[in-house]
Design a protein around this motif. Structure first.
Motif, PDB file in Angstrom:
ATOM      1  N   THR A 138       0.837  -1.213   0.000  1.00 56.84           N
ATOM      2  CA  THR A 138       0.000   0.000   0.000  1.00 56.84           C
ATOM      3  C   THR A 138       0.861   1.249   0.000  1.00 56.84           C
TER       4      THR A 138
ATOM      5  N   ASN B 232       0.836   6.603   4.736  1.00 52.41           N
ATOM      6  CA  ASN B 232       2.127   6.226   5.335  1.00 52.41           C
ATOM      7  C   ASN B 232       2.567   7.298   6.330  1.00 52.41           C
TER       8      ASN B 232
ATOM      9  N   CYS C 160      -0.028  11.883  -1.299  1.00 52.30           N
ATOM     10  CA  CYS C 160       1.038  12.890  -1.431  1.00 52.30           C
ATOM     11  C   CYS C 160       2.451  12.384  -1.164  1.00 52.30           C
ATOM     12  N   GLY C 161       2.624  11.229  -0.510  1.00 55.56           N
ATOM     13  CA  GLY C 161       3.970  10.782  -0.156  1.00 55.56           C
ATOM     14  C   GLY C 161       4.651  11.824   0.725  1.00 55.56           C
TER      15      GLY C 161
ATOM     16  N   ARG D 233       6.007  17.115 -12.157  1.00 51.74           N
ATOM     17  CA  ARG D 233       5.599  17.983 -11.037  1.00 51.74           C
ATOM     18  C   ARG D 233       5.682  19.453 -11.454  1.00 51.74           C
TER      19      ARG D 233
ATOM     20  N   GLY E 157      -3.550   9.385   6.857  1.00 50.22           N
ATOM     21  CA  GLY E 157      -4.708   8.494   6.923  1.00 50.22           C
ATOM     22  C   GLY E 157      -5.079   7.990   5.548  1.00 50.22           C
ATOM     23  N   ASP E 158      -6.054   7.065   5.545  1.00 47.56           N
ATOM     24  CA  ASP E 158      -6.581   6.534   4.287  1.00 47.56           C
ATOM     25  C   ASP E 158      -7.517   7.601   3.710  1.00 47.56           C
TER      26      ASP E 158
ATOM     27  N   ARG F 142       3.814   1.694  -1.174  1.00 40.27           N
ATOM     28  CA  ARG F 142       4.619   1.796  -2.393  1.00 40.27           C
ATOM     29  C   ARG F 142       6.109   2.020  -2.132  1.00 40.27           C
TER      30      ARG F 142
ATOM     31  N   PRO G  62      -0.414   5.359  -9.369  1.00 34.83           N
ATOM     32  CA  PRO G  62      -0.756   4.879 -10.710  1.00 34.83           C
ATOM     33  C   PRO G  62      -1.298   3.449 -10.788  1.00 34.83           C
TER      34      PRO G  62
ATOM     35  N   MET H 179      -4.297  13.481  -3.072  1.00 40.79           N
ATOM     36  CA  MET H 179      -4.859  12.315  -2.371  1.00 40.79           C
ATOM     37  C   MET H 179      -3.801  11.348  -1.862  1.00 40.79           C
TER      38      MET H 179
HETATM   39  C1  LIG Z   1       3.191   6.309  -5.895  1.00 40.32           C
HETATM   40  S1  LIG Z   1       3.262   7.047  -4.308  1.00 40.32           S
HETATM   41  C2  LIG Z   1       3.217   8.738  -4.785  1.00 40.32           C
HETATM   42  C3  LIG Z   1       3.671   9.685  -3.749  1.00 40.32           C
HETATM   43  C4  LIG Z   1       3.790  11.132  -4.229  1.00 40.32           C
HETATM   44  N1  LIG Z   1       2.564  11.602  -4.845  1.00 40.32           N
HETATM   45  C5  LIG Z   1       4.954  11.312  -5.153  1.00 40.32           C
HETATM   46  O1  LIG Z   1       4.756  11.676  -6.317  1.00 40.32           O
HETATM   47  O2  LIG Z   1       6.090  11.089  -4.719  1.00 40.32           O
HETATM   48  C6  LIG Z   1       1.631   6.751  -3.714  1.00 40.32           C
HETATM   49  C7  LIG Z   1       1.396   7.123  -2.267  1.00 40.32           C
HETATM   50  O3  LIG Z   1       0.030   6.825  -1.946  1.00 40.32           O
HETATM   51  C8  LIG Z   1      -0.052   6.431  -0.594  1.00 40.32           C
HETATM   52  N2  LIG Z   1      -1.333   5.712  -0.431  1.00 40.32           N
HETATM   53  C9  LIG Z   1      -1.657   4.479  -0.864  1.00 40.32           C
HETATM   54  N3  LIG Z   1      -2.935   4.200  -0.564  1.00 40.32           N
HETATM   55  C10 LIG Z   1      -3.445   5.287   0.066  1.00 40.32           C
HETATM   56  C11 LIG Z   1      -4.720   5.617   0.604  1.00 40.32           C
HETATM   57  N4  LIG Z   1      -5.722   4.768   0.550  1.00 40.32           N
HETATM   58  N5  LIG Z   1      -4.893   6.848   1.156  1.00 40.32           N
HETATM   59  C12 LIG Z   1      -3.860   7.729   1.205  1.00 40.32           C
HETATM   60  N6  LIG Z   1      -2.635   7.462   0.719  1.00 40.32           N
HETATM   61  C13 LIG Z   1      -2.423   6.276   0.152  1.00 40.32           C
HETATM   62  C14 LIG Z   1       1.204   5.623  -0.383  1.00 40.32           C
HETATM   63  O4  LIG Z   1       1.580   5.577   0.970  1.00 40.32           O
HETATM   64  C15 LIG Z   1       2.242   6.379  -1.264  1.00 40.32           C
HETATM   65  O5  LIG Z   1       2.986   7.290  -0.504  1.00 40.32           O
END
Ligand SMILES: C[S@@+](CC[C@H](N)C(=O)[O-])C[C@H]1O[C@@H](n2cnc3c(N)ncnc32)[C@H](O)[C@@H]1O
Length: 334
Positions: free
Chosen positions: A132, A216, A193-194, A175, A240-241, A134, A261, A191
Motif C-alpha cells: 500500500t 504512510n 502525497c507521499g 511535477r 490516513g486513508d 509503495r 498509478p 490524495m
Molecule cells: C506512488 S506514491 C506517490 C507519492 C507522491 N505523490 C509522489 O509523487 O512522490 C503513492 C502514495 O500513496 C499512498 N497511499 C496508498 N494508498 C493510500 C490511501 N488509501 N490513502 C492515502 N494514501 C495512500 C502511499 O503511501 C504512497 O505514498
C-alpha cells in the motif's frame, strides 16, 4: 616525462602548435619554472626549435566517462552490457538496478557507482515497488549506511528516507508541469502525497491552498519536515486513508492530484465527489495507452452526473516494457 622546454613568452604559441599536430601529451600538466615552460609530448621524434628534456610532470586528473570505463577490469564486456547503467540519484544516494547474473559483483559495481557519481551511498534494488505504501526493499552495496537524504528539485528541498517512503526523481518534470498549470488561489487536494513533492513544488511557486493526504505515517513525517524546510504555510498535511480522511474534507477542490498509478482508478468515484465545478483531476495510471484511463474517468463522472473534458495526456515515464506511467488531465463540469 619528455617535454619541450620553451621560453615563457613562447609557451602559449608552442602549446597550440603541438596540440594542432597532436604531439602534446594530454595526460600530464604543463609546468613552469623560472623563465621556462615544459610542455609534455607524445614523442621526441619531430623537428623542434627548442630543447627536448626529461622532467617530472604532474599527471592530469582524468574522470571516467561512464561507469563501464570504471568497471572494465572487473566485468567482461558482456557483463557490462548486461548491467543497466541507469540509476536514480536521490540527494546523496544512488539507487541502482543490478541484473541477477551480476549480483555477485555488486560490491565492485557499488564502488564504481559511488566513485562515478560522487554521492555518499549506493543502494541496490532488492524488489519491485510493493504494498500500500509503495516502497521497495533496498540493500546498501557501497558507502555510508544512511538512507536519509535531502533531494533538491525545482528550488525546493525534499527530505526523505529511501527505505521508508516512496519517492521518484523521474517525476520532476511532471511535477513542474502540473505546478506551472496551477492557477491563482486554487484549492488543491493531493490524495496520495507521499513526502509531498507535488505540494511542495506547487506551494513554492503558487499562491494556493493545499491539503496533502497519505496513509504512510513516515511519508507525512517527512512532508511536515519539508513544509518547514521550504518555509511553506499553505499546506495542510493529514495522515490516513483518503477514504476515511475525505469524510471530513470540503467537497470543492479546484484540483485533485491522484498519483497512485497502480490503483488510482479505484479512487476515481471518490475524486468525483470532491471536485469543484470546472475543477481539474490530474490522474495517473500504468497503461500502454490513454483509452483505458479516459474511459475510467468518464465512467466515474457519469455516476455522479458530471462530465469530463480531457485537457491533456502524456507519458510520464516508462514503467515496464510496453507499459507507461501515463498522465491524464481532466476537467470536470456539472
Ligand atoms: C506512488 S506514491 C506517490 C507519492 C507522491 N505523490 C509522489 O509523487 O512522490 C503513492 C502514495 O500513496 C499512498 N497511499 C496508498 N494508498 C493510500 C490511501 N488509501 N490513502 C492515502 N494514501 C495512500 C502511499 O503511501 C504512497 O505514498
Amino acid at each position: 616525462m619528455k617535454s619541450v622546454k620553451v621560453p615563457l613568452k613562447e609557451l602559449n604559441n608552442t602549446r597550440k602548435k603541438l596540440m594542432e599536430k597532436q604531439l602534446m601529451n594530454m595526460d600530464y600538466k604543463i609546468k613552469t619554472q623560472d623563465d621556462y615552460g615544459f610542455i609534455p609530448i607524445n614523442t621526441p621524434d619531430f623537428k623542434c626549435d627548442y630543447e627536448i628534456v626529461d622532467v617530472e610532470l604532474e599527471a592530469m586528473k582524468r574522470y571516467p566517462k561512464n561507469i563501464s570505463e570504471l568497471l572494465k577490469d572487473d566485468l567482461t564486456s558482456k557483463e557490462i552490457e548486461d548491467l543497466k547503467t541507469s540509476f536514480d540519484i536521490i540527494g546523496d544516494i544512488v539507487i541502482v538496478e543490478i541484473p541477477e547474473n551480476l549480483e555477485e559483483k555488486k560490491s565492485k559495481i557499488g564502488k564504481a557507482t559511488l566513485e562515478f557519481t560522487k554521492r555518499k551511498s549506493v543502494y541496490m534494488k532488492k524488489s519491485a515497488i510493493h504494498g500500500t505504501i509503495r516502497i521497495r526493499d533496498l540493500e546498501l552495496i557501497a558507502g555510508e549506511n544512511n538512507p536519509v537524504t535531502i533531494h533538491k528539485e525545482h528550488g525546493t528541498r525534499l527530505k526523505l528516507n529511501v527505505e521508508e517512503v516512496y519517492f521518484s526523481p523521474r517525476l520532476a518534470t511532471e511535477r513542474k508541469r502540473v505546478s506551472d498549470s496551477v492557477k491563482e488561489n486554487e484549492n488543491i487536494l493531493d490524495m496520495f502525497c507521499g513526502i509531498g513533492p507535488f505540494p511542495t513544488v506547487i506551494a513554492k511557486n503558487n499562491n494556493v491552498k493545499i491539503t496533502a493526504v497519505d496513509i504512510n505515517e513516515n511519508a507525512i513525517k517527512y512532508l511536515n519536515e519539508n513544509i518547514r524546510l521550504n518555509k511553506l504555510h499553505n499546506i495542510k498535511s493529514i495522515c490516513g486513508d483518503i477514504r476515511e480522511v475525505s469524510k471530513n474534507l470540503n467537497k470543492n477542490y479546484d484540483r485533485i492530484i491522484m498519483n497512485l498509478p497502480g490503483l488510482a482508478y479505484d479512487f476515481l468515484d471518490l475524486a468525483m465527489t470532491l471536485i469543484a465545478n470546472n475543477g481539474i483531476i490530474n490522474y495517473y495510471e500504468f497503461s500502454d495507452s490513454y483509452g483505458q484511463g479516459i474511459e475510467r474517468l468518464q465512467k466515474a463522472a457519469k455516476k455522479e452526473n458530471k462530465k469530463v473534458e480531457i485537457l491533456n495526456t502524456r507519458k510520464v515515464k516508462s514503467s515496464s516494457p510496453g507499459m507507461w506511467h501515463v498522465a491524464i488531465d481532466a476537467k470536470v463540469t456539472f
